[in-house]
Design a protein around this motif. Structure first.
Motif, PDB file in Angstrom:
ATOM      1  N   LYS A   3      10.414  12.793  -0.660  1.00 48.76           N
ATOM      2  CA  LYS A   3       9.961  12.774   0.736  1.00 48.76           C
ATOM      3  C   LYS A   3       8.442  12.812   0.873  1.00 48.76           C
ATOM      4  O   LYS A   3       7.889  12.467   1.893  1.00 48.76           O
ATOM      5  CB  LYS A   3      10.542  13.998   1.473  1.00 48.76           C
ATOM      6  CG  LYS A   3      12.052  13.931   1.641  1.00 48.76           C
ATOM      7  CD  LYS A   3      12.582  15.159   2.342  1.00 48.76           C
ATOM      8  CE  LYS A   3      12.379  16.365   1.484  1.00 48.76           C
ATOM      9  NZ  LYS A   3      13.189  17.525   1.732  1.00 48.76           N
ATOM     10  N   LYS A   4       7.784  13.305  -0.200  1.00 53.95           N
ATOM     11  CA  LYS A   4       6.343  13.527  -0.083  1.00 53.95           C
ATOM     12  C   LYS A   4       5.562  12.647  -1.042  1.00 53.95           C
ATOM     13  O   LYS A   4       6.036  12.347  -2.141  1.00 53.95           O
ATOM     14  CB  LYS A   4       6.022  14.988  -0.397  1.00 53.95           C
ATOM     15  CG  LYS A   4       6.653  15.961   0.576  1.00 53.95           C
ATOM     16  CD  LYS A   4       6.293  17.384   0.234  1.00 53.95           C
ATOM     17  CE  LYS A   4       6.961  18.350   1.211  1.00 53.95           C
ATOM     18  NZ  LYS A   4       6.783  19.740   0.810  1.00 53.95           N
ATOM     19  N   ASN A  47       9.533   5.011   2.987  1.00 58.53           N
ATOM     20  CA  ASN A  47      10.220   6.114   3.687  1.00 58.53           C
ATOM     21  C   ASN A  47       9.724   7.505   3.350  1.00 58.53           C
ATOM     22  O   ASN A  47      10.444   8.482   3.514  1.00 58.53           O
ATOM     23  CB  ASN A  47      11.728   6.077   3.437  1.00 58.53           C
ATOM     24  CG  ASN A  47      12.383   5.215   4.472  1.00 58.53           C
ATOM     25  OD1 ASN A  47      11.939   5.192   5.628  1.00 58.53           O
ATOM     26  ND2 ASN A  47      13.391   4.481   4.049  1.00 58.53           N
ATOM     27  N   LEU A  48       8.510   7.610   2.858  1.00 59.66           N
ATOM     28  CA  LEU A  48       7.898   8.911   2.598  1.00 59.66           C
ATOM     29  C   LEU A  48       6.979   9.202   3.777  1.00 59.66           C
ATOM     30  O   LEU A  48       6.068   8.416   4.055  1.00 59.66           O
ATOM     31  CB  LEU A  48       7.082   8.883   1.293  1.00 59.66           C
ATOM     32  CG  LEU A  48       7.855   9.128   0.006  1.00 59.66           C
ATOM     33  CD1 LEU A  48       9.022   8.189  -0.157  1.00 59.66           C
ATOM     34  CD2 LEU A  48       6.931   9.011  -1.173  1.00 59.66           C
TER      35      LEU A  48
END
Ligand code: G1P
Length: 275
Positions: A3-4, A47-48
């Motif tokens: 996510k990051k 999508n991060l």
């Protein structure tokens, strides 16, 4: 899930002096967009949405860039120039940005370790903004996330380089695991070897997916090449356990940390806007 995305951006950019005397090298523009914005766009497309940026002294312009400039917005509101800020405004609204400073310049591995407080205990991506990548299909980070989802271990992006250039890169050795997706299980990696000592001509470029155990390894990693803590050395520890995959990415990379690469990227993107 990844996510990051971490952006080490504390380096001095000495190859671009005097331009980088008071301007972060990550803010040098290719056409009208600073290098780091290309990186953030790549991460968001993959999508991060959480950007973790490692800055240092003299890097405040990066924080200001990813923020609203009320005075400027007010000035250009309802003028023909308003559209020029549309893209960056939309980017800012879709991501969150967090920052921490690397107080001492002790190498890329040390910069990544500085990011532990922003990342926590989850897999994360790393983009080195001076490697500008482009591809007409899924971007390089998105391709790598797919590879990560399959192998669930650290992933490095690689490309073949002329043997005489091995001294500029981390270089890997590995066995092909799957020729349908161009992945190699890494068996060895060396930071900036001379051509005689290089285990291959497959060089790591500035895109990584790292599992969070890398932080504990980095804490134990001794200074290596150039007296700096190298991410390559920490990754070698994971590789010894079979936990690093090298992925030969699809696309084109410009080394915007060098004047030649920077000019090449500028011409490429300029021709693209004209064509
Ligand atoms: C760093 C890494 C190196 C990697 C390169 C990719 O080197 O240490 O392993 O190949 O990025 O750009 P730097 O270019 O920061 O000297």
């Amino acid at each position: 899930m990844v996510k990051k995305c971490l952006f080490p951006a504390a380096g001095y950019g000495t190859r671009f002096l005097p331009a980088t005397k008071a301007t972060p090298k990550e803010m040098l523009p290719v056409l009208t967009k600073p290098l780091i914005q290309y990186g953030v766009e790549e991460a968001l497309e993959a999508n991060l949405k959480t950007m973790a940026i490692i800055t240092g002294r003299g890097k405040r312009a990066i924080e200001d860039h990813f923020d609203i400039s009320y005075e400027l917005e007010h000035q250009i509101k309802d003028t023909s120039k308003e559209h020029l800020l549309r893209e960056i405004r939309s980017l800012i609204s879709q991501c969150t940005f967090s920052y921490t400073r690397q107080v001492e310049m002790k190498g890329l591995g040390h910069a990544i370790l500085t990011g532990e407080t922003l990342i926590g205990n989850e897999p994360f991506a790393v983009i080195l903004a001076d490697d500008l990548c482009t591809y007409k299909g899924d971007n390089v980070l998105k391709q790598m996330i797919e590879v990560y989802e399959k192998y669930q271990c650290s992933i490095v992006a690689i490309e073949e380089i002329p043997k005489e250039e091995t001294h500029k890169y981390g270089v890997i050795a590995g066995h092909l695991v799957d020729n349908t997706d161009d992945t190699y299980r890494v068996t060895d990696m060396v930071e900036k070897p001379s051509p005689e000592d290089a285990p291959s001509n497959m060089a790591i470029i500035g895109r990584y997916i790292l599992t969070p155990d890398i932080f504990e390894i980095l804490k134990e990693t001794k200074p290596g090449k150039g007296g700096e803590i190298q991410i390559t050395d920490a990754l070698l520890e994971q590789a010894k356990q079979g936990k690093v995959i090298a992925y030969r990415f699809k696309g084109k990379r410009f080394d915007c940390g060098s004047v030649d690469g920077f000019v090449e990227a500028t011409n490429y993107f300029y021709n693209k806007t004209k064509g």
